[in-house]
Design a protein around this motif. Sequence first.
Motif, PDB file in Angstrom:
ATOM      1  N   UNK A  71       4.107  25.874 -24.125  1.00 51.46           N
ATOM      2  CA  UNK A  71       3.302  24.831 -23.474  1.00 51.46           C
ATOM      3  C   UNK A  71       2.783  23.812 -24.475  1.00 51.46           C
ATOM      4  N   UNK A  72       2.377  24.276 -25.646  1.00 56.31           N
ATOM      5  CA  UNK A  72       1.890  23.371 -26.679  1.00 56.31           C
ATOM      6  C   UNK A  72       3.028  22.482 -27.180  1.00 56.31           C
ATOM      7  N   UNK A  73       4.200  23.062 -27.375  1.00 59.59           N
ATOM      8  CA  UNK A  73       5.349  22.283 -27.834  1.00 59.59           C
ATOM      9  C   UNK A  73       5.748  21.243 -26.796  1.00 59.59           C
ATOM     10  N   UNK A  74       5.682  21.614 -25.521  1.00 58.44           N
ATOM     11  CA  UNK A  74       6.021  20.678 -24.442  1.00 58.44           C
ATOM     12  C   UNK A  74       5.033  19.516 -24.429  1.00 58.44           C
ATOM     13  N   UNK A  75       3.760  19.812 -24.540  1.00 58.06           N
ATOM     14  CA  UNK A  75       2.744  18.755 -24.537  1.00 58.06           C
ATOM     15  C   UNK A  75       2.923  17.812 -25.719  1.00 58.06           C
ATOM     16  N   UNK A  76       3.221  18.371 -26.871  1.00 57.20           N
ATOM     17  CA  UNK A  76       3.434  17.558 -28.070  1.00 57.20           C
ATOM     18  C   UNK A  76       4.641  16.645 -27.891  1.00 57.20           C
ATOM     19  N   UNK A  77       5.695  17.178 -27.304  1.00 52.62           N
ATOM     20  CA  UNK A  77       6.904  16.388 -27.058  1.00 52.62           C
ATOM     21  C   UNK A  77       6.630  15.257 -26.082  1.00 52.62           C
ATOM     22  N   UNK A  78       5.907  15.536 -25.008  1.00 47.36           N
ATOM     23  CA  UNK A  78       5.562  14.488 -24.041  1.00 47.36           C
ATOM     24  C   UNK A  78       4.696  13.412 -24.680  1.00 47.36           C
ATOM     25  N   UNK A  79       3.750  13.821 -25.515  1.00 50.54           N
ATOM     26  CA  UNK A  79       2.905  12.878 -26.245  1.00 50.54           C
ATOM     27  C   UNK A  79       3.764  11.956 -27.103  1.00 50.54           C
ATOM     28  N   UNK A  80       4.695  12.537 -27.840  1.00 46.60           N
ATOM     29  CA  UNK A  80       5.553  11.744 -28.717  1.00 46.60           C
ATOM     30  C   UNK A  80       6.429  10.791 -27.913  1.00 46.60           C
ATOM     31  N   UNK A  81       7.022  11.260 -26.835  1.00 44.38           N
ATOM     32  CA  UNK A  81       7.840  10.380 -25.996  1.00 44.38           C
ATOM     33  C   UNK A  81       7.028   9.221 -25.445  1.00 44.38           C
ATOM     34  N   UNK A  82       5.824   9.508 -24.988  1.00 46.28           N
ATOM     35  CA  UNK A  82       4.981   8.459 -24.401  1.00 46.28           C
ATOM     36  C   UNK A  82       4.592   7.396 -25.411  1.00 46.28           C
ATOM     37  N   UNK A  83       4.557   7.750 -26.684  1.00 50.00           N
ATOM     38  CA  UNK A  83       4.186   6.766 -27.702  1.00 50.00           C
ATOM     39  C   UNK A  83       5.382   6.000 -28.239  1.00 50.00           C
ATOM     40  N   UNK A  84       6.597   6.492 -27.984  1.00 56.56           N
ATOM     41  CA  UNK A  84       7.767   5.885 -28.614  1.00 56.56           C
ATOM     42  C   UNK A  84       8.725   5.151 -27.682  1.00 56.56           C
ATOM     43  N   UNK A  85       8.701   5.443 -26.392  1.00 56.43           N
ATOM     44  CA  UNK A  85       9.638   4.774 -25.485  1.00 56.43           C
ATOM     45  C   UNK A  85       8.873   4.087 -24.367  1.00 56.43           C
ATOM     46  N   UNK A  86       9.546   3.178 -23.693  1.00 64.00           N
ATOM     47  CA  UNK A  86       8.879   2.419 -22.627  1.00 64.00           C
ATOM     48  C   UNK A  86       8.590   3.320 -21.428  1.00 64.00           C
ATOM     49  N   UNK A  87       7.630   2.897 -20.636  1.00 63.14           N
ATOM     50  CA  UNK A  87       7.236   3.671 -19.459  1.00 63.14           C
ATOM     51  C   UNK A  87       8.396   3.805 -18.477  1.00 63.14           C
ATOM     52  N   UNK A  88       9.193   2.758 -18.333  1.00 68.48           N
ATOM     53  CA  UNK A  88      10.323   2.812 -17.401  1.00 68.48           C
ATOM     54  C   UNK A  88      11.345   3.865 -17.821  1.00 68.48           C
ATOM     55  N   UNK A  89      11.659   3.894 -19.100  1.00 68.71           N
ATOM     56  CA  UNK A  89      12.625   4.878 -19.600  1.00 68.71           C
ATOM     57  C   UNK A  89      12.039   6.283 -19.527  1.00 68.71           C
ATOM     58  N   UNK A  90      10.765   6.427 -19.878  1.00 68.35           N
ATOM     59  CA  UNK A  90      10.098   7.728 -19.799  1.00 68.35           C
ATOM     60  C   UNK A  90      10.131   8.259 -18.365  1.00 68.35           C
ATOM     61  N   UNK A  91       9.802   7.403 -17.413  1.00 70.19           N
ATOM     62  CA  UNK A  91       9.786   7.810 -16.002  1.00 70.19           C
ATOM     63  C   UNK A  91      11.176   8.217 -15.527  1.00 70.19           C
ATOM     64  N   UNK A  92      12.171   7.415 -15.856  1.00 71.12           N
ATOM     65  CA  UNK A  92      13.539   7.715 -15.430  1.00 71.12           C
ATOM     66  C   UNK A  92      14.060   8.984 -16.079  1.00 71.12           C
TER      67      UNK A  92
END
Length: 66
Positions: free
Chosen positions: A14-35
């Motif tokens: 769960x911690x690794x998943x949260x960290x990964x989501x945090x990193x994705x949210x800071x590095x890619x656009x919201x549209x790409x993240x959502x898709x």
Amino acid sequence: MPEAFTGLTSIRPNQARSTTLFQLATEISAAILARTLGIHTDVAVAWQRLFAGDWATYAAEVSRRR
């Protein structure tokens, strides 16, 4: 099997998943993240504001201070 693996390492899924989501949210656009994750764009935007900071709000606050 997952319980045995978790007991052998200090990595928590769960911690690794949260960290990964945090990193994705800071590095890619919201549209790409959502898709990519199959979530609504509004949720992706909210994550980016939470994790990366809302630069528009920050800029407005700074301009009000002057």
